[in-house]
Scaffold this motif. Structure first.
Motif, PDB file in Angstrom:
ATOM      1  N   PHE A   1       1.420  11.522 -10.478  1.00  0.00           N
ATOM      2  CA  PHE A   1       0.830  12.853 -10.487  1.00  0.00           C
ATOM      3  C   PHE A   1       1.899  13.915 -10.746  1.00  0.00           C
ATOM      4  N   LYS A   2       3.042  13.792 -10.085  1.00  0.00           N
ATOM      5  CA  LYS A   2       4.114  14.775 -10.266  1.00  0.00           C
ATOM      6  C   LYS A   2       4.642  14.755 -11.702  1.00  0.00           C
ATOM      7  N   ILE A   3       4.758  13.557 -12.292  1.00  0.00           N
ATOM      8  CA  ILE A   3       5.228  13.439 -13.671  1.00  0.00           C
ATOM      9  C   ILE A   3       4.222  14.061 -14.633  1.00  0.00           C
ATOM     10  N   LEU A   4       2.924  13.769 -14.432  1.00  0.00           N
ATOM     11  CA  LEU A   4       1.900  14.357 -15.291  1.00  0.00           C
ATOM     12  C   LEU A   4       1.905  15.880 -15.183  1.00  0.00           C
ATOM     13  N   HIS A   5       2.049  16.385 -13.967  1.00  0.00           N
ATOM     14  CA  HIS A   5       2.103  17.833 -13.767  1.00  0.00           C
ATOM     15  C   HIS A   5       3.340  18.425 -14.453  1.00  0.00           C
ATOM     16  N   ALA A   6       4.475  17.766 -14.307  1.00  0.00           N
ATOM     17  CA  ALA A   6       5.707  18.251 -14.943  1.00  0.00           C
ATOM     18  C   ALA A   6       5.563  18.241 -16.463  1.00  0.00           C
TER      19      ALA A   6
ATOM     20  N   GLU B   1       0.836  -1.205   0.000  1.00  0.00           N
ATOM     21  CA  GLU B   1       0.000   0.000   0.000  1.00  0.00           C
ATOM     22  C   GLU B   1       0.868   1.252   0.000  1.00  0.00           C
ATOM     23  N   ARG B   2       1.952   1.232   0.767  1.00  0.00           N
ATOM     24  CA  ARG B   2       2.854   2.386   0.825  1.00  0.00           C
ATOM     25  C   ARG B   2       3.495   2.630  -0.533  1.00  0.00           C
ATOM     26  N   ILE B   3       3.964   1.559  -1.169  1.00  0.00           N
ATOM     27  CA  ILE B   3       4.611   1.689  -2.480  1.00  0.00           C
ATOM     28  C   ILE B   3       3.600   2.180  -3.513  1.00  0.00           C
ATOM     29  N   LEU B   4       2.379   1.647  -3.482  1.00  0.00           N
ATOM     30  CA  LEU B   4       1.344   2.075  -4.413  1.00  0.00           C
ATOM     31  C   LEU B   4       1.037   3.560  -4.236  1.00  0.00           C
ATOM     32  N   ALA B   5       0.951   4.014  -2.994  1.00  0.00           N
ATOM     33  CA  ALA B   5       0.693   5.435  -2.735  1.00  0.00           C
ATOM     34  C   ALA B   5       1.835   6.296  -3.267  1.00  0.00           C
ATOM     35  N   GLU B   6       3.078   5.855  -3.082  1.00  0.00           N
ATOM     36  CA  GLU B   6       4.228   6.601  -3.596  1.00  0.00           C
ATOM     37  C   GLU B   6       4.214   6.641  -5.123  1.00  0.00           C
ATOM     38  N   LEU B   7       3.855   5.521  -5.754  1.00  0.00           N
ATOM     39  CA  LEU B   7       3.781   5.484  -7.216  1.00  0.00           C
ATOM     40  C   LEU B   7       2.709   6.432  -7.740  1.00  0.00           C
TER      41      LEU B   7
END
Length: 139
Positions: free
Chosen positions: A84-89, A73-79
């Motif tokens: 989101f950050k990549i799409l925004h960039a 769950e932690r890894i999925l949340a980080e991914l």
């Protein structure tokens, strides 16, 4: 934790004790190495538990059990956050490419016309076109 006692594998944090204020322990999540147990008898009886990586037993009344998401769950949340950050960039990069393209067009336009042909209305139209490519400022 039906009986209220800590079990081996439980995750806990220290609180309300001098050990919890130690910078090496402050906010650290510990794993119980043993089930909670009672040492001594009668008036000297004291509950204790051993923590992984801690040198001695610890009094459970100064430990708070915590629930942490599983590693998956932690890894999925980080991914998801990274996506989101990549799409925004990518969005910002594309807007910057558009702005550069428009800037080049404006520069070419000014090279073609003479100084006498430049008027305020043309400049304002170009500024308006450029502003359409820039992200909107939130207030």
């Amino acid at each position: 934790m039906a009986d209220g006692k800590l079990k081996q594998g439980d995750r806990v944090v220290m609180h309300s004790c001098i050990e919890a204020e130690d910078p090496n322990n402050y906010g650290k999540v510990w794993t119980c190495r043993t089930d909670q147990f009672t040492r001594g008898k009668g008036m000297t009886a004291q509950d204790s538990v051993f923590l992984e990586g801690y040198g001695s037993s610890f009094a459970p009344e100064f430990l708070q059990k915590v629930s942490l998401p599983s590693e998956d769950e932690r890894i999925l949340a980080e991914l998801k956050e990274m996506k989101f950050k990549i799409l925004h960039a990518n969005f910002i990069i594309n807007r910057l490419r558009d702005a550069v393209s428009l800037s080049k067009s404006i520069m070419n336009y000014f090279r073609v016309i003479s100084k006498d042909e430049i008027d305020e209305a043309k400049i304002n139209r170009m500024i308006d076109e450029l502003s359409l490519l820039l992200p909107k400022q939130s207030t």
